[in-house]
Design a protein around this motif. Structure first.
Motif, short mmCIF file in Angstrom:
data_model
loop_
_atom_site.label_atom_id
_atom_site.label_comp_id
_atom_site.label_asym_id
_atom_site.label_seq_id
_atom_site.Cartn_x
_atom_site.Cartn_y
_atom_site.Cartn_z
N THR A 1 0.76 -1.11 0.15
CA THR A 1 0.02 0.12 0.01
C THR A 1 0.79 1.17 0.06
O THR A 1 0.70 2.14 -0.63
CB THR A 1 -0.99 0.07 1.22
N ASN B 1 -8.87 -5.12 -5.17
CA ASN B 1 -7.67 -5.58 -4.47
C ASN B 1 -7.08 -6.92 -4.60
O ASN B 1 -5.96 -7.19 -4.48
CB ASN B 1 -7.87 -5.32 -3.11
N GLU C 1 -3.22 -5.89 4.21
CA GLU C 1 -2.43 -6.65 3.22
C GLU C 1 -2.16 -8.03 3.65
O GLU C 1 -1.93 -8.28 4.87
CB GLU C 1 -1.15 -5.81 3.14
#
Length: 892
Positions: free
Chosen positions: A25, A203, A270
């Motif tokens: 990110t 994502n 994540e």
């Protein structure tokens, strides 16, 4: 071809964390500010801010972020187009060039939220529903066709194509984008913001993107960056492997439960670990899709070999796949086995082997229920409902009040077929939503369960409304290739449309006899759907319990006909030979699913289906489109009206003023969602919105839904806070859109009370508990209250997107100090309120004093924090919202 790019290594000497240990990110955001550092409002300071990122810091300044593109769906996209059209009119009125109101950042709008399940259970269902869709939404679609022609940099995917997130995953996303620059063609990460909270699904493909309100999306389209605080990153380590028979749905519901308990609101998640190799790309997309359900801003997976394989499978070109791999490796964005773990603010871990069969419900997606616990969860739920429906004045043995006995099952006739409906009956079984229909494994598993059920002689009862609404036409093609379509259809799972249906409340009506029985017996019936949302009152107004489940479990519950069946131990029905048939008899093995998938799914079907994705059918192509820069508003339209946001807009804004003498319009508790605030679902004929439509010549049969009428502020403001399950504490326990006008004490609809207050020039306040505005990103959850006259919302905490939307509409979000609440301060909502400190000059997160004065003159004074989180928030609020701010900039 040689491409330029901005290497992350160029900032390596400034990094506080080694580049290889920096979270993905942060790497993507760092590249963004490096590439834009010379273009105001970006600067080299933003590079320094991101380069200084380290885990665990308390000070998190804000940074700008310019996404590569914007993604819209039609429910939220139509208001965006309406606002842009109105902004063109406003800029022209201010003496500016209306053509300057034009998307600067590329945008795609996918029409996917308008189809409803009116027809079902027949081969004609798809055509009937599509025809109904065009008939109901012609005025909206005329606007979108005008926008498609009039705005540059805007593409529209016509109706009947698929769900926005699945179309994004299968076609729109590039993973690595390219654009012409002064130094030639530049490659950079594909990033986006979208007007749907489930934008995060992308994502799973390694593309950073998340949901924003339509208000924020408009600003990005017009060249304004998104501002966010330096990200707090929660790492999710995956170990082990899923056991046989577990689905991506079981996994995502487990992840949702874990992360809700951890608390990841406003954080970036994540996923990492060598066990990622066991998750297919659709599995990853399923987990990323439900990011809003566990509260994270985004839930990012890395780019790796599985990403490349999926790009090939979905028909992306060899050149694009090569670009993705080359760029990702060069920038350290590519996952390799045994790589060093990222440094994160917090680490969470899940052993995949511990995942068990699950559903979620009966009214929140984070409430995971093991499959053998569904009956108990439903009975607990009905007991809670019963305790709220005690018969007044009848004492029981414990000195309380008696609970009325639940009615027995009620016999019904549905199109000549006899059945029964009672508590726990499954009246809706829907294979729908982007969460699961993008996953071939679970969709083929559903088809295989249906095939085995038919072969054993099972059938679905007439009281179950079955539907199949895939996320793209590719799904129906591979089900057809696999030979599974006939079996699904024999169980009633006929194609009803390509779009987001049951999951957003477009489930359509129940059969008349079923609806009458539910009403007559005040039954607590259930829906089972393969979706991501099951908030109270969302799926259908008569369905109180809703369970999220994998597609094969949707088929299983349709066969069982009730959620009171334990699918582990109870039979689903009786076979042709009189034998009991259990779920274990129908569940396909991994080998079976893999064999069917290898035969049925191929790149050619993706290329074929998406070749003419922006063209549409004959009905779309023949819609008349006026050629004009400024939209010609039709005063007679009940779908599209020019909004009042720019009415009499002065060239220079007035200074923000104090709020004095305000009254509470609504007082709600914790976890009030945008579904409770924003108009959604069916429009009741006796509601303020329904009466408005009838007064304007619309018959109740043609009301359509609130979502379809988001382009008409007159309808939407009347439906704000009108959810049938809203519990406004001022309404004395009465559910629905009711309040009390003060000081008269007269009970009124929230809309009529707000209009009365406006006539009296009294500003309004909303009091709220924790997690105010959670759920879907709905800009009307902010626009509606603003039009009703709400100036301030005071809550214990706010959902990220909704807080931003409130600011974007010029509504001030104030947060109680930690540990304080309206109840704790002794407020009863009947005071009048003064909000002080605004006129002295605002700055981010400043203290604001609120003084509540009771009718007897006594006061309660308390401090709040202004949730204007960044200097840009302060700027937007000072202009009365983001839309007036942008209009003034463009009129210069």
């Amino acid at each position: 071809m040689t491409l330029a790019y901005v290497p992350l290594a160029s900032a390596a000497d400034r990094l506080a964390v080694p580049l290889e240990r920096l979270p993905l990110t942060v790497k993507i955001l760092l590249e963004n500010v490096l590439r834009n550092a010379d273009a105001p409002p970006f600067s080299s300071r933003d590079v320094d801010t991101l380069a200084a990122w380290t885990p665990g810091v308390s000070q998190r300044p804000e940074v700008p972020f310019m996404p590569a593109r914007v993604l819209l769906q039609d429910f939220t996209g139509v208001p965006v187009i309406v606002d842009l059209a109105a902004m063109r009119s406003a800029v022209e009125a201010l003496g500016g060039d209306a053509a300057r109101v034009n998307p600067i950042v590329p945008a795609d709008l996918v029409i996917d939220h308008s189809v409803q399940v009116d027809a079902f259970g027949s081969a004609a269902a798809f055509r009937v529903n599509v025809d109904q869709e065009y008939q109901r939404n012609r005025e909206r679609y005329l606007l979108l066709r005008w926008a498609q022609r009039s705005f540059d940099n805007l593409r529209v995917v016509p109706p009947g194509t698929g769900i926005v997130h699945q179309v994004n995953l299968e076609y729109l996303a590039s993973v690595v984008a390219t654009r012409s620059g002064p130094d030639g063609i530049v490659a950079f990460p594909d990033t986006l913001v979208g007007t749907d909270s489930h934008t995060t699904m992308i994502n799973g493909l390694g593309v950073l993107g998340w949901g924003v309100g339509g208000i924020e999306a408009e600003a990005v389209m017009l060249g304004q960056p998104v501002y966010l605080t330096l990200p707090e990153v929660v790492g999710f380590r995956l170990t082990g492997d899923l056991r046989g028979g577990m689905t991506a749905t079981d996994l995502v519901l487990t992840v949702t439960e874990i992360l809700r308990k951890v608390g990841v609101v406003n954080k970036f998640v994540e996923f990492f670990g060598d066990s990622l190799k066991y998750l297919t790309l659709p599995d990853r997309a399923t987990i990323a899709n439900m990011s809003p359900e566990y509260g994270a801003t985004a839930a990012l997976f890395p780019i790796d070999g599985e990403t490349l394989a999926y790009l090939r499978l979905t028909g992306r070109s060899d050149a694009q796949v090569e670009l993705v791999e080359t760029y990702a490796r060069a920038q350290g964005l590519f996952r390799t086995e045994g790589a060093a773990e990222p440094l994160c603010d917090q680490i969470v871990e899940l052993d995949l082997s511990t995942v068990e069969p699950s559903v979620a419900g009966p009214r929140r997606p984070q409430d995971r229920v093991p499959l053998d616990g569904v009956r108990d969860s439903f009975e607990t739920f009905t007991a809670q409902l019963a305790s709220m429906r005690k018969t007044p004045g009848v004492d029981d043995a414990r000195g309380g009040t008696a609970v009325a006995e639940r009615p027995p099952r009620i016999a019904v006739d549905v199109a000549g077929r006899r059945g029964e409906v009672g508590d726990g009956s499954v009246v809706i079984a829907a294979i729908t939503s982007c969460t699961n229909t993008s996953n071939p494994e679970v969709m083929l598993a559903a088809g295989l369960v249906a095939k085995k059920a038919i072969e054993r002689g099972l059938s679905v009862g007439p009281t179950v409304k079955t539907s199949l609404a895939p996320g793209s036409a590719v799904v129906t093609e591979y089900l057809h290739r696999a030979g599974l379509t006939p079996y699904l259809e024999r169980l009633g799972f006929h194609l009803v449309g390509y779009g987001c249906t049951t999951c957003i409340g477009n489930s359509g009506p129940l059969p008349d006899s079923v609806a009458e029985a539910v009403a007559e017996g005040d039954l607590v019936v259930a829906a089972v759907l393969s979706g991501n949302r099951n908030f109270e009152g969302r799926i259908h107004p008569q369905v109180r319990a809703s369970y999220l489940a994998s597609p094969p479990l949707v088929v299983a519950y349709a066969l069982a006909g009730t959620v009171l069946t334990n699918l582990f131990t109870d039979p689903l029905g009786t076979g042709a030979a009189g034998e009991p048939v259990f779920l274990r008899d129908l569940w396909p093995s991994e080998t079976e699913i893999a064999a069917v998938m290898a035969e049925a799914v191929s790149p050619d079907m993706f290329r074929s289906r998406y070749r003419d994705v922006f063209t549409g059918d004959d009905t779309w192509r023949t819609l008349p489109v006026p050629a004009s820069e400024v939209y010609d508003w039709d005063a007679a339209s009940t779908y599209i009206q020019e909004p009042p946001f720019f009415a009499d807009l002065p060239a220079v804004p007035s200074a923000p003023a104090e709020v004095r003498g305000a009254r509470v319009l609504v007082w709600v508790g914790d976890s009030v969602t945008t579904d409770h605030i924003s108009p959604a679902g069916a429009i009741h004929k006796d509601s303020p919105a329904g009466r408005y439509l009838v007064e304007h010549g619309v018959a109740p049969v043609d009301f359509n839904t609130y979502g379809a009428r988001r382009g008409n502020h007159e309808v939407m403001m009347r439906g704000t806070f009108a959810n049938t399950r809203l519990r406004n504490r001022l309404a004395g326990g009465r559910e629905g859109g009711w309040t009390v006008h003060l000081p008269s004490g007269e009970g009124l609809s929230i809309f009529h009370a707000a209009m009365r207050y406006q006539g009296e020039r009294v500003p309004l306040i909303v009091l709220a508990g924790a997690e105010y505005g959670s759920g879907s990103s709905r800009d009307w959850a902010a626009k509606g209250p603003a039009l009703l006259g709400v100036r301030v919302v005071i809550g214990e905490s706010f959902e990220r997107i909704h807080r931003s939307n409130l600011v974007g509409m010029g509504v001030l979000p104030l947060q109680f100090k930690p540990g304080e609440s309206a109840e704790g301060l002794g407020l009863d909502g009947r005071e009048h309120y003064d909000v002080e400190g605004i006129a002295a000059g605002l700055h981010p997160k400043m203290a604001i004093t609120v003084r509540a004065t009771r009718d007897d003159g006594r006061t309660v004074t308390f401090q709040t924090t202004a949730r204007l989180d960044t200097p840009v928030d302060v700027q937007y609020y000072g202009h009365g919202g983001i839309l007036p701010y942008v209009a003034r900039q463009l009129a210069r």
